[in-house]
Design a protein around this motif. Structure first.
Motif, PDB file in Angstrom:
ATOM      1  N   GLU A  53       0.847  -1.199   0.000  1.00 41.65           N
ATOM      2  CA  GLU A  53       0.000   0.000   0.000  1.00 41.65           C
ATOM      3  C   GLU A  53       0.884   1.252   0.000  1.00 41.65           C
ATOM      4  N   GLU A  56       2.415   1.766  -3.358  1.00 43.50           N
ATOM      5  CA  GLU A  56       1.519   2.395  -4.332  1.00 43.50           C
ATOM      6  C   GLU A  56       1.468   3.906  -4.118  1.00 43.50           C
ATOM      7  N   ASP A  85      -7.915   5.767  -7.045  1.00 42.14           N
ATOM      8  CA  ASP A  85      -7.224   4.486  -7.170  1.00 42.14           C
ATOM      9  C   ASP A  85      -8.200   3.397  -6.779  1.00 42.14           C
ATOM     10  N   THR A  92      -4.681   5.695  -1.388  1.00 40.12           N
ATOM     11  CA  THR A  92      -3.435   6.081  -2.058  1.00 40.12           C
ATOM     12  C   THR A  92      -3.496   7.541  -2.476  1.00 40.12           C
ATOM     13  N   SER A 138      -3.538   5.361  -9.884  1.00 40.80           N
ATOM     14  CA  SER A 138      -2.533   4.321  -9.668  1.00 40.80           C
ATOM     15  C   SER A 138      -3.228   2.997  -9.380  1.00 40.80           C
ATOM     16  N   SER A 139      -2.480   1.910  -9.551  1.00 36.40           N
ATOM     17  CA  SER A 139      -2.927   0.605  -9.065  1.00 36.40           C
ATOM     18  C   SER A 139      -1.691  -0.221  -8.765  1.00 36.40           C
ATOM     19  N   HIS A 140      -1.844  -1.195  -7.896  1.00 39.49           N
ATOM     20  CA  HIS A 140      -0.713  -2.053  -7.531  1.00 39.49           C
ATOM     21  C   HIS A 140      -1.219  -3.484  -7.480  1.00 39.49           C
ATOM     22  N   SER A 143      -1.518  -5.011  -3.802  1.00 38.95           N
ATOM     23  CA  SER A 143      -2.511  -4.419  -2.905  1.00 38.95           C
ATOM     24  C   SER A 143      -3.927  -4.661  -3.446  1.00 38.95           C
ATOM     25  N   THR A 167       0.904  -2.758 -11.956  1.00 41.02           N
ATOM     26  CA  THR A 167       1.544  -2.010 -10.893  1.00 41.02           C
ATOM     27  C   THR A 167       2.144  -0.756 -11.502  1.00 41.02           C
TER      28      THR A 167
END
Lengths: 337, 156, 119
Positions: A53, A56, A85, A92, A138-140, A143, A167
């Protein structure tokens, strides 16, 4: 102020400029076909942080500062920060806004956030509320996986329709004056439900939303698909892409076979990288559009682009309770003279 | 999974679309997946049999008694592979061949414990450990309770 | 330690896994659903005394799959019920399965202390 075209499309009187973008990605995305167009590729998915987290958050913050630094603009000069996000309460974005210290409007459109951010930025800039707006998303993978599916080390069998969450993070700076590609139209989508419940088949769930927004955009503007050099959807993946093409033909008779692709297909090498149907996640459309396609536009190789970012608005809870997956898509037309 | 309380019927559009999806979306590779599950599952059981025999001979246990340490050993191996980040990679090929034996039980426990480590020892590791494996224990115990009760009341 | 034992373990263990794989591939059930169903099935077979027969034939091929967990729970409950009646169902439940659960908790805890998720 803007002119409303048809039912859902708006044409700004003074199309704002995207004067800069910032893109950062995880190592796996860096190995993909468009990896060399990102501003920064991290060597590990933790990005030197304690948790995914936090990683990110670091990625989104880095993308924002990279975007601003390229045109020597300080956060103090930016009027609004629009970010969203996938994590609960868009945490985030909240933390990144804390670092940037720019007036913040949190937005949520799941993976459609990139286009949503650009559309609202256009409203703010063209409506004289702002001169500079920073839009980020954003994205990961790690997470998101654990929030929406299973722990990452769990040996769950993946189906062929499963998509791999990207990611990374992307930011774009939208300005009243400057140089760069301009946002000439945007179409705000409606939430669609075509009865898909399977969270491992998001491409199929989102394709009708993408098709509906595209058909509406073509109808409202009077410009058919051939007006654009390239049309991209955000993260439909291999099968969603095919479904979108078929749905566009049946709904409006629009032929997308010539100039339509999907960011979820472009970001990975589907043959070599084991991602099944392709990519998903907010960063999919953000990385491909702000990284690769933006540079193509600056280089003059691409003149007219229609970005149709798609989002699945489900939660883990709604899926477990057996609700259908609600989906949305927003379209933004980006052009260089 | 779908357990819609008030089942709304699909509209014509939704029905037509789901037919299109079913037609277009590829089916899993049934045969390949089945063969892989068979081979991986079989191999895991052979390893389990090896440990059972090993404990039987070295500690002079009966077959039933030797089963317990053998199960514990397999759980250890499943936990270790999960910790090393290898289990999910092997399970991509082995599918149910790895998740159905106790190695899969171990994986579901360890993966959850590991994943929530950063939420702390109490709220993370401690309480999230049985996030996935909990249903297996719950349903096992409920089944055993019902059967045990029937046995105790009606058969004994 | 004859090779037949190993062959039976391979065949029966493999077959149980194939059944699970086919359910996963043909339906939308998750591994959680399938494993829970297997435990219930193992428990019922155990109650009927059939699971032990399978163990005699297949050895680890029957004791390693998760269905044996259901069987062991039922057998523990039934054995204690023979001695203590209805109360025995409660006290005997985990008699035979404590190894598995304890091992999973201990190794799970230790692994979580030592390793970090790779992502």
């Amino acid at each position: 102020m803007a002119t409303k075209l048809g039912k859902q499309t708006y044409k700004p009187d003074n199309p704002p400029y995207i004067i800069s973008t910032g893109t950062v990605a995880g190592p796996f995305e860096g190995q993909g076909p468009v990896g060399k167009y990102f501003d920064h590729v991290y060597t590990d998915t933790l990005a030197g942080e304690r948790s995914f987290e936090n990683a990110e958050k670091e990625m989104m913050t880095n993308a924002c500062f990279t975007c601003l630094n390229k045109v020597n603009i300080t956060p103090q000069e930016v009027d609004f920060f629009l970010a969203g996000d996938l994590l609960n309460q868009t945490i985030t974005s909240g933390f990144s806004a804390l670092e940037l210290a720019v007036p913040y409007l949190g937005i949520y459109g799941a993976c459609s956030t990139s286009a949503l951010g650009l559309a609202i930025s256009t409203m703010l800039v063209d409506g004289d509320y702002a001169r500079l707006v920073l839009a980020a998303t954003s994205s990961h993978n790690s997470s998101a996986e654990r929030q929406f599916r299973f722990p990452t080390e769990y040996g769950a069998h993946r189906k062929p329709t499963t998509q791999w969450t990207v990611t990374g993070a992307g930011a774009a700076l939208v300005a009243k004056e400057g140089t760069g590609p301009r946002i000439t139209y945007f179409t705000i989508g409606k939430v669609t439900d075509m009865g898909i419940k399977d969270a491992n088949n998001l491409g199929a769930a989102m394709a009708p939303a993408a098709a509906a927004t595209m058909v509406q955009h073509f109808a409202d503007t009077g410009n058919g698909p051939e007006y654009y050099d390239l049309i991209v959807t955000g993260d439909l993946g291999k099968f969603g892409h095919e479904l979108a093409i078929k749905t566009c033909i049946t709904r409006g008779g629009f032929d997308l076979t010539k100039n339509y692709s999907d960011c979820g297909i472009m970001i990975y090498d589907l043959e070599k990288q084991d991602v099944h149907a392709g990519a998903s996640g907010c960063a999919s459309s953000a990385l491909v559009t702000y990284g690769y396609l933006y540079r193509q536009m600056l280089a003059g190789k691409l003149k007219k682009l229609l970005l149709v970012a798609t989002g699945a608005l489900h939660s883990q809870c709604s899926v477990q309770q057996g609700s259908n997956i609600p989906t949305i898509a927003h379209a933004v037309s980006i052009e260089v003279e | 999974m779908s357990r819609d309380p008030k089942k709304k019927p699909l509209t014509v559009d939704q029905k037509r679309y789901s037919e299109l999806v079913n037609e277009l979306v590829p089916k899993p590779l049934y045969l390949r997946n089945a063969i892989m599950a068979f081979v991986f599952g079989g191999v895991v059981c052979i390893i389990g049999q090896f440990f059972t025999d090993l404990y039987k001979i070295s500690f002079k246990l009966s077959s039933t008694e030797a089963g317990n340490p053998a199960v514990a050993t397999m759980i250890f191996l499943g936990a270790l592979l999960t910790g090393l980040g290898l289990f999910d990679k092997i399970a991509r090929y082995g599918g149910a061949g790895l998740s159905v034996p106790v190695t899969g039980f171990a994986n579901s426990v360890v993966a959850s414990a590991l994943e929530f480590k950063r939420e702390g020892l109490v709220f993370g590791v401690g309480s999230k450990m049985f996030m996935l494996a909990g249903s297996v224990i719950t349903f096992g115990v409920v089944t055993a309770f019902v059967i045990g009760l029937i046995y105790a009341i009606f058969i004994l | 330690m004859e090779w037949q034992t190993y062959m039976m373990a391979f065949l029966v263990g493999g077959a149980i896994c194939v059944v699970a794989q086919l359910i996963l591939d043909f339906t939308n059930f998750t591994p959680g659903h399938v494993l829970s169903a297997f435990v219930v099935a193992g428990g019922i077979l155990g109650g009927l005394g059939l699971y032990d027969k399978l163990v005699q034939i297949a050895g680890a091929g029957a004791t390693m799959p998760i269905s044996s967990f259901g069987n062991a729970l039922v057998k523990g409950a039934m054995a204690e019920a023979e001695r203590n009646g209805v109360i025995g169902v409660l006290t005997g439940m985990f008699e035979l399965t404590s190894t598995g659960i304890t091992a999973a908790i201990i190794f799970g805890f230790l692994t979580a202390l030592v390793f970090n998720p790779e992502g």
